[in-house]
Design a protein around this motif. Structure first.
Motif, PDB file in Angstrom:
ATOM      1  N   UNK A   1       2.027  -9.143   3.800  1.00 31.69           N
ATOM      2  CA  UNK A   1       0.483  -9.119   4.201  1.00 31.69           C
ATOM      3  C   UNK A   1      -0.008  -7.740   3.827  1.00 31.69           C
ATOM      4  N   UNK A   2      -1.299  -7.696   4.049  1.00 34.04           N
ATOM      5  CA  UNK A   2      -2.440  -6.613   3.684  1.00 34.04           C
ATOM      6  C   UNK A   2      -2.573  -6.238   2.218  1.00 34.04           C
ATOM      7  N   UNK A   3      -1.393  -6.217   1.495  1.00 30.52           N
ATOM      8  CA  UNK A   3      -1.724  -6.060  -0.094  1.00 30.52           C
ATOM      9  C   UNK A   3      -0.587  -6.774  -0.684  1.00 30.52           C
ATOM     10  N   UNK A   4      -0.499  -7.736  -1.271  1.00 31.74           N
ATOM     11  CA  UNK A   4       0.470  -8.668  -1.913  1.00 31.74           C
ATOM     12  C   UNK A   4       1.193  -7.943  -2.967  1.00 31.74           C
TER      13      UNK A   4
ATOM     14  N   UNK B   1       0.749  -1.136  -0.073  1.00 27.17           N
ATOM     15  CA  UNK B   1      -0.021  -0.123  -0.125  1.00 27.17           C
ATOM     16  C   UNK B   1       1.074   1.273   0.089  1.00 27.17           C
TER      17      UNK B   1
END
Lengths: 133, 503
Positions: A56-59, A35
C-alpha cells in the motif's frame, strides 16, 4: 557481514524472511512500506534491498524506481507472488532495474540463495545481470 | 470592495516598462514593502531586466472588453517562507524546480484563450478568456490541487507549502467577497507596486500525446485498426483533473456537466473505453485546494441517468463526425429501469442509438444489491441489453457471490473505490478477494477511481481486467482516441523516464 534492507508490508512474512536472512549471517533492517524504505536506504546505504512488489501507499515498483534514481548501483531483489498477475510485475521489476526477482511463496533457503546470487552479481568483478530465480 | 480593472490596467500600462521581453517567460513583480530576500531566484533574475507590461495589459483589456462577465483567478502558495528558511542554501535549486513544475501545470491546464502571470512570490494571476465564474472557481481549485499533488507530492521538504485558489469576477470592476479577498489584496498590491510584469500568454499543448504515451491502440472490441503514429489531426480533447467526490443524496437538479473517465483494459494494454460520468458542481465547492470540487451521484437520479444517455448519444455523433470511434460506458440505476415512467423515457433515448453505436456502448447497473432475485436481474438486463454491447454491474467491494450475476448474463462486475474506502493497507486483500470471486464466477472485473499507483498495481495483480484513476489518465471533458497503455506506462514508460514520472 552484509546489511540488508527488507521492505514488506506483510508482518508475518517480513519476520519470517528476516529470520532466514539473519540466520544466514546478514544484518537485516526491516521496514513495512516503500516510503520508509527509500528514506532508510538514503540514510544508511544497505548492501542489498529486498522489496515486496504489492504494497500500500507506495508499491515495490515505485520504490525500486526511487531507489534506482538515488543509487543506481544498489542491488535490489524484488519479490512478489500469490496474486493472479504477480508474474507480470516481477517481469516489470526486471525491466525497471531489479538485480533479480523471486516469486513468492518461497522457502527461506530460496531467499537466502537469491540474496547470495544478487550480492555476487553486484560485485565489481562482473556485470550485473538481471535474473529471475 | 470594488477596484476598477480599467484603472488598474491604465496604471499598469503607465508604469515604466523600459524594454521588451518576447520569450514569453513569466517573471514576477516585486511587490512594495516585500523583503527582497524572500524573492525566488527567478524573481531576482527578473529584477533589472526589461519587461513588456503593455502586451499583457492589452491582452487583458481585450478580454475584459470582449467578454463581459469573464473571470479571473489566482493560485497562491502559502508558507513559502517557512520552507525557504529551513532549506537554507538548497532553496534556490528547489525554488526553480517548484516554479518550473507549476508553470508546466498551468501550461497544460489553460487554453489559448487564457493568460497568466506570476505576480508575487509566488502567486499566479490567471485571466480566463472563455469560462464563467463557477467554472473558473473549479478550474483554479483543480490547478491548485494538481500543484500540490504533482509538484510537491510526498516531498517532505516542501510539505509545509500549501496552495490556495481564489477567484473574482472580471466585469467592469473587481467585486470581491469572502474567499476572493486574497486576490483583491494581491491586485491592490500590484496597483501600488513599482514592478513590471511580462506577458505570460500560454497555449495548451497540442494534443494529448503530451502525456508521452504511444498514441493509438486496438481494443478488445471492433475498433478500427489504428495506425501507430500520432493521433489524427484536429482538436484534441482537453485534459482535466477533476476531483470526484461521491455524494449519496439524490440530486434534484440535472447534471451540471459530464466528464469521461479513461478506462484501461489491463490485459489488452489499451485505453479504449471512456466512462461518461454526470457531475454536479456546487457553487461553494471550491475552497482550499485539495478539497473535493465535483460531486458525482451514487444515489439514484433518473434524470441524471437519462441526461447521461443523451450525452452519450451526442458524443457518439460528435466522434463520428470527426471520424473517431471509441467505446463508451455509462451507469444506469436500478430505479430508472424499474420505474415505468423513467424506463420509457430512458428507452426512448436509447432507441435513438444506431446499431453501430450500440456496439460501442457498455451499460453499468448501479444500485442492485444481492437481494435482487436472479429472475428480476435477468429481466432488467434484458431491457438494456438490446441497446448495448454489454451490461455490467457495480457492486460493493465486499461482495463475493456472483453466481446469479453470471446467470443473468452480465459481462463484468466492478467496484468504485474513490476516496471513501479508507487507508490502502486495508484495501489490498479486499481487492484480491473481489477479483478472485469474480474470476471464479467467470466474470470480468473492473475497479473505478483508483487513486494511486499502489492501489492500481494491487488491483491489476489481483486480476482486475479494467481499471481507471488518476495514475492512468486524468478525467477528460470529451473522450480521447484509443491508445496503448501498458504496465510500463503506469510507471513512466521506461526506466529512463520512470524517475521523472514517480518524482
Amino acid at each position: 557481514m552484509t546489511r540488508i534492507l527488507l521492505i514488506d508490508d506483510d508482518p508475518l512474512l517480513r519476520v519470517t524472511l528476516a529470520a532466514a536472512l539473519s540466520a544466514a549471517g546478514h544484518v537485516v533492517v526491516e521496514v513495512d512500506n516503500g516510503i520508509e524504505g527509500v528514506a532508510e536506504a538514503r540514510r544508511h546505504r544497505p548492501d542489498l534491498v529486498v522489496v515486496d512488489i504489492i504494497m500500500p501507499e507506495q508499491d515495490g515498483i515505485e520504490t525500486l524506481i526511487r531507489l534506482r534514481a538515488s543509487d543506481p548501483d544498489l542491488p535490489v531483489l524484488a519479490i512478489g507472488g500469490g496474486r493472479a498477475r504477480a508474474a507480470d510485475f516481477l517481469s516489470l521489476a526486471t525491466g525497471f532495474g531489479a538485480t533479480a526477482t523471486l516469486a513468492k511463496p518461497c522457502a527461506p533457503e530460496m531467499l537466502v540463495e537469491a540474496v547470495r546470487r544478487c550480492l555476487a552479481a553486484a560485485q565489481p568483478a562482473g556485470p550485473v545481470q538481471a535474473e529471475t530465480v | 470592495m470594488v477596484l476598477g480593472i480599467g484603472d488598474w490596467l491604465r496604471h499598469r500600462v503607465k508604469r515604466d516598462a523600459p524594454a521588451k521581453q518576447d520569450d514569453g517567460v513569466p517573471v514576477s513583480v516585486p511587490v512594495p514593502g516585500r523583503d527582497p530576500d524572500t524573492l525566488l531566484p527567478a524573481e531576482k533574475r527578473a529584477e533589472g531586466r526589461g519587461v513588456d507590461a503593455a502586451k499583457l495589459a492589452a491582452a487583458i483589456r481585450r478580454l475584459v472588453k470582449d467578454h463581459k462577465g469573464r473571470t479571473a483567478g489566482a493560485i497562491h502558495l502559502i508558507n513559502l517562507h517557512v520552507v525557504r528558511e529551513r532549506m537554507g542554501d538548497r532553496w534556490p535549486a528547489v525554488a526553480d524546480r517548484l516554479l518550473a513544475g507549476i508553470e508546466v501545470i498551468l501550461d497544460n491546464r489553460l487554453t489559448a484563450a487564457d493568460l497568466y502571470i506570476r505576480i508575487e512570490g509566488p502567486s499566479y494571476l490567471i485571466v480566463f478568456g472563455e469560462i464563467d465564474h463557477d467554472a473558473a472557481k473549479l478550474k483554479c481549485a483543480l490547478i491548485g490541487r494538481e500543484i500540490e499533488k504533482h509538484v510537491f507530492g510526498d516531498d517532505v521538504d516542501l510539505a509545509e507549502i500549501s496552495v490556495r485558489a481564489s477567484v473574482f469576477r472580471l466585469d467592469d470592476g473587481l467585486a470581491g467577497q469572502g474567499e476572493e479577498i486574497d486576490l483583491l489584496g494581491m491586485i491592490s498590491a500590484l496597483k501600488q507596486g513599482a514592478g513590471q510584469t511580462v506577458p505570460g500568454e500560454r497555449r495548451e499543448p497540442d494534443g494529448m500525446a503530451a502525456a508521452g504515451r504511444r498514441p493509438e491502440a486496438a481494443d478488445d472490441g471492433d475498433l478500427p485498426p489504428i495506425p501507430n503514429h500520432e493521433p489524427p489531426h484536429g482538436p484534441q480533447p482537453p485534459r482535466i483533473s477533476y476531483v470526484l467526490v461521491p455524494i449519496f443524496q439524490t440530486a434534484t437538479t440535472p447534471p451540471s456537466s459530464f466528464v469521461y473517465r479513461p478506462i484501461w483494459h489491463t490485459r489488452q494494454d489499451a485505453i479504449a473505453t471512456y466512462l461518461c460520468q454526470p457531475m454536479w458542481v456546487k457553487s461553494n465547492a471550491v475552497g482550499a485546494a485539495g478539497e473535493g470540487t465535483i460531486e458525482y451521484q451514487l444515489a439514484y437520479s433518473g434524470e441524471g441517468d437519462i441526461a447521461t444517455l443523451e450525452e452519450v448519444c451526442r458524443t457518439f455523433r460528435a466522434l463520428a463526425a470527426e471520424g473517431r470511434r471509441v467505446l463508451l460506458s455509462m451507469s444506469v440505476h436500478l430505479e430508472t429501469v424499474a420505474r415505468s415512467a423513467t424506463r420509457k423515457e430512458f428507452l426512448a433515448v436509447a432507441a435513438g442509438l444506431s446499431p453501430a453505436e450500440r456496439r460501442f456502448l457498455s451499460v453499468e447497473f448501479a444500485g442492485i444489491d444481492e437481494t435482487v432475485p436472479v429472475m428480476r436481474l435477468t429481466e432488467l438486463v434484458s431491457v438494456i441489453q438490446p441497446f448495448c454491447r454489454s451490461v455490467i454491474l457495480r457492486c460493493p467491494l465486499d461482495r463475493r457471490r456472483f453466481a446469479g450475476v453470471r446467470e443473468a448474463r452480465l459481462y463484468a462486475v466492478g467496484v468504485e473505490i474513490g476516496p471513501f474506502h479508507g487507508p490502502e493497507a486495508g484495501l489490498l486483500a479486499r481487492l484480491d478477494d473481489f477479483a478472485g470471486a469474480a474470476q471464479a464466477a467467470g466474470l470480468r472485473s473492473y475497479a473505478h477511481g483508483l487513486r494511486s499507483r499502489s492501489l492500481m498495481s494491487a488491483a491489476i495483480a489481483a486480476g482486475f481486467d479494467y481499471v481507471d484513476g488518476d495514475p492512468v489518465a486524468p478525467l477528460r471533458e470529451r473522450p480521447s482516441n484509443a491508445y496503448r497503455f501498458s504496465l510500463t506506462d503506469l510507471y513512466g514508460g521506461s526506466p529512463e523516464t520512470a524517475g521523472r514520472a514517480v518524482a
